[in-house]
Every structure is written in C-alpha cells, then in structure tokens.
Design a protein around this motif. Structure first.
Motif, PDB file in Angstrom:
ATOM      1  N   MET A   1      -8.893  -4.148   5.882  1.00 27.47           N
ATOM      2  CA  MET A   1      -8.732  -2.789   5.107  1.00 27.47           C
ATOM      3  C   MET A   1      -7.577  -1.914   5.749  1.00 27.47           C
ATOM      4  SD  MET A   1      -9.188  -1.758   1.901  1.00 27.47           S
ATOM      5  CE  MET A   1      -9.232  -0.484   0.862  1.00 27.47           C
ATOM      6  N   TYR A   2      -7.834  -1.795   7.090  1.00 24.49           N
ATOM      7  CA  TYR A   2      -6.913  -1.031   7.768  1.00 24.49           C
ATOM      8  C   TYR A   2      -5.474  -1.568   7.860  1.00 24.49           C
ATOM      9  CZ  TYR A   2     -10.222   2.689   9.691  1.00 24.49           C
ATOM     10  OH  TYR A   2     -11.009   3.514   9.879  1.00 24.49           O
ATOM     11  N   ASP A   3      -5.326  -2.732   7.750  1.00 21.86           N
ATOM     12  CA  ASP A   3      -3.990  -3.463   7.625  1.00 21.86           C
ATOM     13  C   ASP A   3      -3.286  -3.033   6.514  1.00 21.86           C
ATOM     14  OD1 ASP A   3      -4.257  -4.215  10.200  1.00 21.86           O
ATOM     15  OD2 ASP A   3      -4.977  -6.191   9.863  1.00 21.86           O
ATOM     16  N   GLU A   4      -4.158  -2.941   5.372  1.00 26.99           N
ATOM     17  CA  GLU A   4      -3.583  -2.852   3.745  1.00 26.99           C
ATOM     18  C   GLU A   4      -3.082  -1.550   3.843  1.00 26.99           C
ATOM     19  OE1 GLU A   4      -6.433  -3.782   1.120  1.00 26.99           O
ATOM     20  OE2 GLU A   4      -6.824  -6.041   1.868  1.00 26.99           O
ATOM     21  N   LEU A   5      -3.718  -0.575   4.694  1.00 28.47           N
ATOM     22  CA  LEU A   5      -3.297   0.954   4.826  1.00 28.47           C
ATOM     23  C   LEU A   5      -2.018   1.449   5.512  1.00 28.47           C
ATOM     24  CD1 LEU A   5      -7.042   2.290   4.066  1.00 28.47           C
ATOM     25  CD2 LEU A   5      -5.021   2.354   2.642  1.00 28.47           C
ATOM     26  N   ALA A   6      -1.494   0.229   6.358  1.00 35.67           N
ATOM     27  CA  ALA A   6      -0.390   0.538   7.237  1.00 35.67           C
ATOM     28  C   ALA A   6       0.797  -0.300   6.716  1.00 35.67           C
ATOM     29  CB  ALA A   6      -0.931   0.102   8.585  1.00 35.67           C
ATOM     30  N   ILE A  45       3.228   3.299   9.737  1.00 35.79           N
ATOM     31  CA  ILE A  45       2.833   4.534   8.938  1.00 35.79           C
ATOM     32  C   ILE A  45       1.502   4.208   8.261  1.00 35.79           C
ATOM     33  CG2 ILE A  45       3.299   6.203   6.863  1.00 35.79           C
ATOM     34  CD1 ILE A  45       6.216   5.393   7.118  1.00 35.79           C
ATOM     35  N   PHE A  46       0.269   5.037   8.873  1.00 32.52           N
ATOM     36  CA  PHE A  46      -1.045   4.648   8.432  1.00 32.52           C
ATOM     37  C   PHE A  46      -1.391   5.729   7.209  1.00 32.52           C
ATOM     38  CE2 PHE A  46      -5.360   5.372   8.950  1.00 32.52           C
ATOM     39  CZ  PHE A  46      -6.070   4.035   8.838  1.00 32.52           C
ATOM     40  N   GLY A  47      -2.338   5.040   6.441  1.00 31.00           N
ATOM     41  CA  GLY A  47      -3.274   5.936   5.637  1.00 31.00           C
ATOM     42  C   GLY A  47      -2.759   5.534   4.179  1.00 31.00           C
ATOM     43  N   TYR A  48      -1.957   4.896   3.864  1.00 37.54           N
ATOM     44  CA  TYR A  48      -1.438   4.587   2.501  1.00 37.54           C
ATOM     45  C   TYR A  48      -1.506   3.293   1.968  1.00 37.54           C
ATOM     46  CZ  TYR A  48       0.508   9.074   3.694  1.00 37.54           C
ATOM     47  OH  TYR A  48       0.619  10.570   4.169  1.00 37.54           O
ATOM     48  N   LYS A  49      -1.830   3.061   0.497  1.00 39.96           N
ATOM     49  CA  LYS A  49      -1.562   1.841  -0.366  1.00 39.96           C
ATOM     50  C   LYS A  49      -0.374   1.873  -1.227  1.00 39.96           C
ATOM     51  CE  LYS A  49      -5.832  -0.596  -0.325  1.00 39.96           C
ATOM     52  NZ  LYS A  49      -7.018  -1.090  -1.353  1.00 39.96           N
ATOM     53  N   GLY A  50       0.579   1.092  -1.171  1.00 45.57           N
ATOM     54  CA  GLY A  50       1.616   1.038  -2.031  1.00 45.57           C
ATOM     55  C   GLY A  50       2.653   2.177  -2.043  1.00 45.57           C
TER      56      GLY A  50
END
Length: 398
Positions: A1-6, A45-50
């Motif tokens: 899940m963290y990878d999806e947010l980076a 950049i961490f913390g976002y999707k799309g």
C-alpha cells in the motif's frame, strides 16, 4: 500500500505551451532530468494516489501556471504518516507570479503575439527540421538592467534545478553577468512569434592587469529543442563575440557537465583543426608552445582546454592500427595524467616519515605505490579515450 502512495518525482511535468491546443494535447509535455535538488536523493513523493503535478509555461513570455491534483492523500489511510508537503518543497523554485487558474493562463496566451525578445540580436540562423523545411533561431545578448528582463529571468531560471546538477541561482545584482538567450522565430496565422529555447550565463572575471576572463556558467537548452545543435551554435556565437574583444584573455567554463564538455570539445576541435599549429603532422610531434599561443591569440582558449583539444585531434591523426604510433599517443597522455603524482611525490616523501600509512593516504589522497599508480593511469587513459572518441564521432558527421 505504501508503494501505491509513492510517486517518482520525475513524473512532475513541465508543459511548454505555444497555443491553446497544446494545453490538452500532451505533445508539449516533457519530464525533468533530475529532481533530487528539490525532492531529495530518493526522488520520490510520498503520500498521494493519482498525483499529478503540472507546471505550464507560455512559450514566449514564460507566464507560469502551477497545479496539483490527486485522487487521495495518505492521511485518509495512515493518519500517523503525513504526506509530503509538495507546495512547500517547491516554494523556492516555482516561478514568481505563477497562475493557479487555467482560464487566466489561457488569457495570458493572448499576449504571446506581441512578445519581442530582450536585448540585442547577436546571431540568426536556420536549421533543417526533422520533419522537413527549416526552423529559424535568433540569439540575443543583454544585461539584467534591460527593462523587464529581471522579472523574465526570475521565471526563466526556474528550469535549471531540473536539468543542471548542483545548480544554484546566480546573484543578478552583480553587473558582471552577461545573458545569452535563444529563441525560435516562427509564424503563426501570418504573425511573427517567438519561443524561448534556451539560455547561457557568462561571468566576466577580472584578469590582471587590464584583461577579463569570461567564464561560461549555466547553459540550458530546453528538451523540445535538444539534439538540434543549438548548444554548439550558442557557444560559437559567444566565441565570435569574444574574438573581437581585445580585453578578453581567454574563455573558461565553470564545472562543466560531461555532456556540456563534449559539446565544448566539439566546437573547440572544429575551430582548432583549421589552425596551422594543429595540423596532423605537427600534432604527432607532441604538444607545443605554438599551439598554446595560437589557440589563445586566435580562439581565446585557455592552456588547459588547448591541451585537451590537442589530445583529441592527435587521436584523430593517429592510426590505432599502427602499434608504435598508438603507443606514442598513449605514453603522451599518460605523462600528462602522471603529473599530479609527480607533484605530490616530494610532499609524500616528507610526510611518510611522520605519519602512519592510513593517515598519509587520508592526508594527501594520493596513490602511494607503483602498482596502484599504473592501474590509475590505465583507467584514466581509457576514460579519456572513450570521451575523445565521442567527440571524433560527431566531428566525422560534419
């Protein structure tokens, strides 16, 4: 899940807009070569999707539009790990006066038709386009005091953090800076238009007693205009101006990148190959004082760059299939590469009586035995040889 947010920070997209259709076409979008100077060594950049970060520039006035859009933030899923503050990270490197409304940006495009370059036009030329026909470019020179240019420069310089490693903004209040800007001149609906293509900054150092030593500092050609020979033409334009300035001692470059050094070598080798002292028979006899004098007097080259040009052109004049000829070339380069070792040898002999081997290596940073020195010389020779052959390949295409 963290990878999806980076997200890789290089997905950050500058967009170069000549007309309104470019906003949505995607054809004028390009990605930065580096982002570590803003987003850190990981370039993530961490913390976002799309996440989508866009920075649009109008082609002539460089009016900026900045926008961030995202589908989700990390706080909605992981409240203990905050997302990166993108606006804060970019705050110092965003163009001043950027727009946040796309409608206002579209309105700014209407002013492109009236734009005219700052300063004095010092060169104009046409090149063959890859798609056929020709494209026209003009080079302008100016000082920061040129009306309106200070604000323009503050927008223009924001490109460098994404394309020049270890880049920093210059002190524009220092009057010794010269600015050279390239524009493409084209026609749109029967009207003359300009598109900013790249720029170069030059600092004029004082050289005792009454000379100046111009130093090329920043050089950038925007991605849509690369692989067209614009950088080489810009360097030559600057050279041509210096040839007529009696106060110029020689021209230097501040910490050149590998790519820029290659272009500089190409230009200098092209020019030196026409000089009397750089003809093949004389090159094979070795580096000479006549080469230094002629290159400085006619081309304003420094002794260091003259030596480099000599080595490249001597390689061109050397038959690698002739073992003795190539051996002489290799020995000539290695004698030059060996000079730092010889200079430090006396100091090394003095210190080795008082320092432990580990301390001595840390103090001098020198190679302290013949086996290490031979390995270093061969590796350095092969590295130079590879770089020189790249230059010769381009020279062969002219």
């Amino acid at each position: 899940m963290y990878d999806e947010l980076a997200m890789a920070a290089r997905e950050y997209k500058p967009v170069y807009v000549r007309k309104e259709e470019d906003i949505d076409s995607g054809e004028s979008t390009f990605h930065p070569e580096m982002t570590h100077q803003i987003f850190g060594d990981s370039e993530m950049i961490f913390g976002y999707k799309g996440l989508d970060i866009s920075l649009y520039y109008t082609a002539a006035n460089l009016v900026p539009y900045f926008n961030i859009s995202t589908k989700a933030k990390v706080e909605e899923t992981y409240s203990d790990v905050p997302p990166d503050d993108i606006s804060k990270l970019l705050a110092e490197d965003l163009p001043p006066g950027y727009l946040t409304g796309l409608d206002h940006f579209r309105q700014a495009l209407s002013n492109e038709a009236t734009f005219r370059p700052f300063g004095e036009m010092v060169d104009s030329y046409s090149i063959e386009a890859r798609t056929g026909g020709t494209r026209t470019f003009e080079v302008y020179c100016m000082k920061i005091e040129e009306p309106g240019f200070r604000d323009y420069h503050s927008r223009m310089q924001t490109f460098i953090k994404f394309f020049i490693d270890a880049a920093s903004y210059i002190d524009v209040d220092d009057e010794r800076w010269d600015y050279f800007l390239i524009y493409e001149k084209y026609s749109e609906s029967g009207n003359v238009r300009y598109a900013f293509s790249g720029y170069m900054t030059v600092y004029n150092f004082y050289a005792y007693p009454e000379k100046v030593r111009p130093r090329i500092s920043q050089v950038l050609v925007l991605p849509p205009f690369q692989k067209m020979g614009l950088c080489a033409r810009l360097i030559q334009t600057f050279y041509n101006i210096c040839y007529n300035r009696m106060e110029v001692l020689d021209i230097t470059v501040e910490d050149p990148s590998e790519n820029f050094q290659r272009v500089r070598d190409f230009v200098d080798c092209s020019n030196c190959s026409k000089l009397e002292s750089f003809q093949p028979d004389l090159l094979r006899e070795g580096f000479s004082h006549e080469m230094v004098e002629e290159a400085q007097a006619k081309l304003k080259l420094s002794k260091l760059q003259t030596r480099r040009v000599y080595e490249i052109l001597r390689l061109k004049a050397t038959n690698e299939g002739n073992k003795e000829m190539f051996r002489q070339y290799r020995l000539d380069l290695k004698r030059r590469l060996n000079l730092p070792y010889l200079r430090n040898r006396k100091t090394y002999k003095k210190l080795e009586r008082t320092l432990l081997p580990e301390e001595l290596s840390q103090t001098l940073g020198v190679i302290n035995n013949d086996e290490q020195r031979f390995r270093y010389l061969e590796a350095a020779f092969q590295e130079d040889l590879k770089a020189y052959k790249h230059v010769l390949e381009r020279l062969a295409m002219v």
